[in-house]
Design an enzyme around this catalytic site. Sequence first.
Site, short mmCIF file in Angstrom:
data_model
loop_
_atom_site.label_atom_id
_atom_site.label_comp_id
_atom_site.label_asym_id
_atom_site.label_seq_id
_atom_site.Cartn_x
_atom_site.Cartn_y
_atom_site.Cartn_z
N SER A 192 0.83 -1.19 0.00
CA SER A 192 0.00 0.00 0.00
C SER A 192 0.88 1.26 0.00
CB SER A 192 -0.95 -0.04 1.19
OG SER A 192 -1.97 0.91 1.07
N ASP A 286 -10.29 -4.10 -4.61
CA ASP A 286 -9.47 -3.04 -4.03
C ASP A 286 -9.62 -1.78 -4.85
OD1 ASP A 286 -7.51 -1.39 -2.96
OD2 ASP A 286 -5.85 -2.76 -3.33
N HIS A 316 -8.04 -5.09 -0.44
CA HIS A 316 -6.87 -4.32 -0.04
C HIS A 316 -6.43 -4.74 1.36
CE1 HIS A 316 -4.20 -0.83 -0.30
NE2 HIS A 316 -4.40 -0.72 1.01
#
Length: 354
Positions: A192, A286, A316
């Site tokens: 991320s 996501d 995610h």
Amino acid sequence: MERRAHLVRRALHAALALPRPVKQLVAGPPVRIDGQQLDLDVQLLRRVLTPRRPAPVPAPDRMRAGQAFVDRLVAGPEEPGVRREDRTVPGAAGELPARLYVPDEMLRDGDGLLVYVHGGGFVAGDLDSHDGLCGALAAEAGVRVLSIGYRLAPEHPFPAAVDDCLAAFAHVAARPEEFGAAPGRVAIGGDSAGASLALTVARETSGGPGATPPVFCLAFFPVTRLDGRTRSRELFGDGYFLTTAAIETMARWYVPDEMREDPRLRIAEGDLSGMPATYVATAGFDPLRDEGEDLVARLRAAGVPAVLRRHPDLTHGFATTLGIGTRPRQAVAEAAGALRTALALLPGTATRPS
């Protein structure tokens, strides 16, 4: 909070252990979007953690506390056969916390090292939140992993995190022996926001005079732009853990308005031809899916060896949910296999005697 997390974790894992038909009844009808079906265990987690009514994004401290609570719920057991050593490494403005993971079974073809940058929207996350993931990567890939902390927004806005990661990586790349690694065998990775920082380090150190770039980049569901109107953001921007509102709020905390055009924030733009070989893992459900996959297309167009692995049934943040079913662990193991292979195929690798 620790007691509450323990109780909720026990209840969650009891639900995950139910027979599949009962689990499906609890989780609700299968979730199918964009030709993909959400993993049942992840769907059950979504049912437990998603509020019934949209809630405003909390202040940074409350966000960090909430994320730490969730981290305890979804973490897997501590990885056996991996030794941990707490260290420090130089950042741009002082020492940074770091943790070295050394697996009992090292890669036979040489001592590699993965410098790992944790996610958390540039606002949350730390060494503990990603302890399970780093232990799993070390065990599965058979390499040392050095997890590094960095300064967080909004207390330390951009470019503090970038500067810290560049300084930490430069120190490790110049002195790999201090961490048990061989010269020229240092990779970088992250998830991320951490993947964004890892990719930025890879780009900023590639082709520049005097800099030592990573030999490989491992990126789980990277964020590559502060704003965007991708299809995945439209489809999955609400109800799948990471929301559009959270993305926009954390971006405001991270980057002052006057710096939003800084090229270091535009990872997928500009000249990418000097980037190292890269493995990108995305999740089907996501909001960041499409920008991660666009990055791979741009890397390939620039002649960079880039592998894309979409996990269509995951959301995610899957890389740190190793206590939820089997799919997150499988996805992390695939990424670790790519890292192991990339290091083993480096020029000059010599097989150790048995």
